[in-house]
Write a protein that holds these residues in place. Sequence first.
Motif, PDB file in Angstrom:
ATOM      1  N   TRP A  75       0.843  -1.223   0.043  1.00 28.86           N
ATOM      2  CA  TRP A  75      -0.158   0.058  -0.036  1.00 28.86           C
ATOM      3  C   TRP A  75       0.882   1.275  -0.019  1.00 28.86           C
ATOM      4  CZ3 TRP A  75      -4.751   0.514   4.078  1.00 28.86           C
ATOM      5  CH2 TRP A  75      -5.550   1.316   3.426  1.00 28.86           C
ATOM      6  N   LEU A  76       1.911   1.183   0.751  1.00 30.45           N
ATOM      7  CA  LEU A  76       2.845   2.438   0.772  1.00 30.45           C
ATOM      8  C   LEU A  76       3.976   2.475  -0.199  1.00 30.45           C
ATOM      9  CD1 LEU A  76       5.519   1.781   2.384  1.00 30.45           C
ATOM     10  CD2 LEU A  76       4.009   1.641   4.486  1.00 30.45           C
ATOM     11  N   THR A  77       4.053   1.516  -0.835  1.00 28.00           N
ATOM     12  CA  THR A  77       5.016   1.719  -2.165  1.00 28.00           C
ATOM     13  C   THR A  77       4.711   2.486  -2.952  1.00 28.00           C
ATOM     14  OG1 THR A  77       5.626  -0.726  -1.768  1.00 28.00           O
ATOM     15  CG2 THR A  77       6.433   0.321  -3.683  1.00 28.00           C
ATOM     16  N   PRO A  78       5.674   3.674  -3.239  1.00 27.73           N
ATOM     17  CA  PRO A  78       5.327   4.683  -4.265  1.00 27.73           C
ATOM     18  C   PRO A  78       5.666   4.068  -5.710  1.00 27.73           C
ATOM     19  CG  PRO A  78       7.415   5.184  -3.259  1.00 27.73           C
ATOM     20  CD  PRO A  78       6.961   3.961  -2.516  1.00 27.73           C
ATOM     21  N   HIS A  79       4.961   4.774  -6.787  1.00 28.30           N
ATOM     22  CA  HIS A  79       5.146   4.382  -8.126  1.00 28.30           C
ATOM     23  C   HIS A  79       6.653   4.758  -8.594  1.00 28.30           C
ATOM     24  CE1 HIS A  79       4.209   2.776 -12.099  1.00 28.30           C
ATOM     25  NE2 HIS A  79       4.124   4.176 -12.616  1.00 28.30           N
ATOM     26  N   SER A  80       6.873   5.911  -8.237  1.00 29.35           N
ATOM     27  CA  SER A  80       8.167   6.561  -8.398  1.00 29.35           C
ATOM     28  C   SER A  80       8.878   6.878  -7.209  1.00 29.35           C
ATOM     29  CB  SER A  80       8.030   7.666  -9.638  1.00 29.35           C
ATOM     30  OG  SER A  80       7.255   8.600  -9.087  1.00 29.35           O
ATOM     31  N   ILE A  81      10.167   7.149  -7.274  1.00 38.16           N
ATOM     32  CA  ILE A  81      10.953   7.577  -6.343  1.00 38.16           C
ATOM     33  C   ILE A  81      12.047   8.600  -6.645  1.00 38.16           C
ATOM     34  CG2 ILE A  81      10.675   5.398  -4.577  1.00 38.16           C
ATOM     35  CD1 ILE A  81      13.272   4.711  -5.878  1.00 38.16           C
ATOM     36  N   ALA A  82      12.447   9.296  -5.684  1.00 37.37           N
ATOM     37  CA  ALA A  82      13.308  10.401  -5.863  1.00 37.37           C
ATOM     38  C   ALA A  82      14.653   9.766  -6.400  1.00 37.37           C
ATOM     39  CB  ALA A  82      13.600  11.320  -4.580  1.00 37.37           C
ATOM     40  N   LEU A  83      15.162  10.221  -7.391  1.00 35.82           N
ATOM     41  CA  LEU A  83      16.425   9.472  -7.836  1.00 35.82           C
ATOM     42  C   LEU A  83      17.385  10.574  -8.464  1.00 35.82           C
ATOM     43  CD1 LEU A  83      14.699   6.971 -10.327  1.00 35.82           C
ATOM     44  CD2 LEU A  83      15.909   6.496  -8.272  1.00 35.82           C
ATOM     45  N   SER A  84      18.608  10.213  -8.355  1.00 37.79           N
ATOM     46  CA  SER A  84      19.937  10.861  -8.931  1.00 37.79           C
ATOM     47  C   SER A  84      19.696  10.706 -10.246  1.00 37.79           C
ATOM     48  CB  SER A  84      21.133  10.609  -8.257  1.00 37.79           C
ATOM     49  OG  SER A  84      21.370   9.383  -8.487  1.00 37.79           O
ATOM     50  N   LEU A  85      20.385  11.544 -11.148  1.00 41.70           N
ATOM     51  CA  LEU A  85      20.337  11.396 -12.660  1.00 41.70           C
ATOM     52  C   LEU A  85      21.207   9.958 -13.088  1.00 41.70           C
ATOM     53  CD1 LEU A  85      19.893  12.345 -15.562  1.00 41.70           C
ATOM     54  CD2 LEU A  85      22.068  13.560 -15.331  1.00 41.70           C
ATOM     55  N   GLU A  86      22.078   9.703 -12.317  1.00 41.90           N
ATOM     56  CA  GLU A  86      22.865   8.526 -12.539  1.00 41.90           C
ATOM     57  C   GLU A  86      21.976   7.040 -12.153  1.00 41.90           C
ATOM     58  OE1 GLU A  86      26.735   6.212 -11.036  1.00 41.90           O
ATOM     59  OE2 GLU A  86      26.518   8.117 -10.257  1.00 41.90           O
ATOM     60  N   GLU A  87      21.157   7.266 -11.000  1.00 41.81           N
ATOM     61  CA  GLU A  87      20.283   5.929 -10.737  1.00 41.81           C
ATOM     62  C   GLU A  87      19.134   5.949 -11.576  1.00 41.81           C
ATOM     63  OE1 GLU A  87      20.752   6.433  -5.838  1.00 41.81           O
ATOM     64  OE2 GLU A  87      19.276   7.782  -6.992  1.00 41.81           O
ATOM     65  N   TYR A  89      11.104   3.900 -13.178  1.00 45.22           N
ATOM     66  CA  TYR A  89      10.443   3.167 -12.113  1.00 45.22           C
ATOM     67  C   TYR A  89      11.692   2.071 -11.726  1.00 45.22           C
ATOM     68  CZ  TYR A  89       6.673   5.925 -13.995  1.00 45.22           C
ATOM     69  OH  TYR A  89       5.970   6.921 -14.576  1.00 45.22           O
ATOM     70  N   HIS A  90      11.071   1.552 -10.606  1.00 46.27           N
ATOM     71  CA  HIS A  90      11.869   0.357 -10.214  1.00 46.27           C
ATOM     72  C   HIS A  90      11.519  -0.798 -10.863  1.00 46.27           C
ATOM     73  CE1 HIS A  90      13.171  -2.952  -7.345  1.00 46.27           C
ATOM     74  NE2 HIS A  90      14.232  -2.117  -6.851  1.00 46.27           N
ATOM     75  N   PRO A  91      12.364  -1.762 -11.277  1.00 48.58           N
ATOM     76  CA  PRO A  91      11.717  -2.894 -12.314  1.00 48.58           C
ATOM     77  C   PRO A  91      10.578  -3.561 -11.471  1.00 48.58           C
ATOM     78  CG  PRO A  91      14.062  -3.189 -11.563  1.00 48.58           C
ATOM     79  CD  PRO A  91      13.480  -1.935 -11.098  1.00 48.58           C
ATOM     80  N   VAL A  92      10.750  -3.920 -10.109  1.00 50.51           N
ATOM     81  CA  VAL A  92       9.841  -4.652  -9.564  1.00 50.51           C
ATOM     82  C   VAL A  92       8.832  -3.841  -8.535  1.00 50.51           C
ATOM     83  CG1 VAL A  92       9.510  -6.430  -7.794  1.00 50.51           C
ATOM     84  CG2 VAL A  92      11.369  -6.681  -9.422  1.00 50.51           C
TER      85      VAL A  92
END
Length: 585
Positions: free
Chosen positions: A359-371, A378-381
């Motif tokens: 429920w609390l897993t976000p669709h997107s997260i704050a990332l650096s450009l390299e990440e 989006y995280h693959p899983v």
Amino acid sequence: MADVSPSKSLIKGVIKLTLFLGVGFAVLFILNKVLSAPTEDGYRFFPVIGSRVWVWIIAQLHLNFAAFVLGVPIFAVSMEFMSWRRNDERLDRIAYDFTKLFTLAYTLTAAVGTILMISLPVLYPKFIDHLMKILGPTWWVYVLVMYIETLVCYYYFYSWKQMKGSKKGTHVAIGGLLNIMGITMLLITSSWVGYMTTPNPHGVSETGELINRWQAIKSYMWIPLSLHRLFANVVFGAGIAAAYAAYRFITAETDEQRAYYDWMGYTSAMISIGFSLILPGIGYLLGVEIYSFNEQMGIQLMGGFFAWLWVMQAILIGAILMFVNYYLWISLNKMPGGERYFKYVKYLFIVNLLGYAVWLTPHSIALSLEEARRMGAYHPVLGSLGVMASKNTAVVVSYMATFLSFTIFKISNKEPIVSWAKLGHTIRAAVIVLSTAAAIAIGIYSYMVTSAVRVKVLSPIQFGIFFLSIIILFVLDTMMYKGAIVIGEPRWGKMPERSQYALIGITVTFTWLMAMMGYMRSGGRQFWHVYGIVKDTSPDAYLPTHGYAAVVSSIVTVIFFALIGLLFWSIMKLEKVADKGGAQT
């Protein structure tokens, strides 16, 4: 405590309400004469914190108290009705205690409402003029209903001891009238919010001219919002009552007091939890209506600027469910035979924890450009768990686990005697497994269809399966445990104090959640006072950040509980005076 005669209570109510309204109109008149004229755009500015934050705090406080005094009478009168039909003095006492709470809270509600009534026309005169032009008659109906409701409320409370025996039915009917007045006020105020957020084009033109007043009242979100507020008010009111009972339990001096307030806290909490089961479905209906009005607004609320607020909402609701389950699991200790069900607690905990995590897993997260370059947007899983398909599934499964926690508590001190008990247990297990599997399967299939199919077909089916399954389980258990052997009566009062802090935690979290959701509902209008019709041209015509909103919401929550603490203290002080023989309120 309530030895004031009913007739005197009516006079007291009229004087008090008239005093608040009179002071409000007088201060409003004086401020309009004393203060400098509003700007050309129609604004005045509140010092230091600004007009928006001031109105934000006062409006949310008033909303909280209004929710309390409108929600509690619904179940208080229901309990009085049951006490009357069953001739149960304990139910009558708890109904009276609930009534005492909301009757005394009326004064605080009126006081905060008066401040809001002064603040809006002074700080936003042009906008209020527009609202009065479109919905002005509803305001005067609101004042009339408020008077009637206040009189009915005072008479209902102060006539409690006089209207027993053959008059009890009449007294219950008065309580019913009180609820009718409360729901009428809720419908009126919801029409104001509905008009501001989703104005009906058949009611008002794009230039703000009235076409048809009834159509202006009947906005897209009017009824869904009213329903959502109605059930949310009961959840909230019962939560405050549970917190009151928890506080009284902790401060109780005798075993008898602890037993009573333990039972009161449990009853209040179960009412709150029971009605909260309905909220996701009604909230979904409200979301559909907002999408129907304006898809852009719907996207903005669900997946745009406010996307992260839903993550915060999930954190809070998940925390509430954890508090609820924890309370129910501890409560097994006071049920003779409850230890038989301890073995299921760890499984329920795992299900709740997994549901909470999804429920609390976000669709997107704050990332650096390299990440971002390495992983993508989006995280693959985990990215797949951040969309509505998984969220709805997590909600359904978590609520099902919570319902099971409640069920095992209810049946833990009983043994069924019906001949088909074994078959009943098998049916129950089958309903739980199949409904959960169906909810998960629908959630997985939702990834493979269009959003329209998911929103209009699959999600309603998913919620429908959930509601159908809990109805089946409720009916099944009612039939199976009718006339069951009772191993032992609940040992009310034999609860550790930490269980009461769980009840208080539920209420505090829910209050904070209400404040955050209020911010989102208003924020959906963006830079409009009335969406698409009256533009907000003030310096505050922008959306504050979630962090800023969280700070304001926290301040509101702290102030609210300070006032609620004052209310609890007043009740206890009045009870002590009454015990000494000087009964006054």
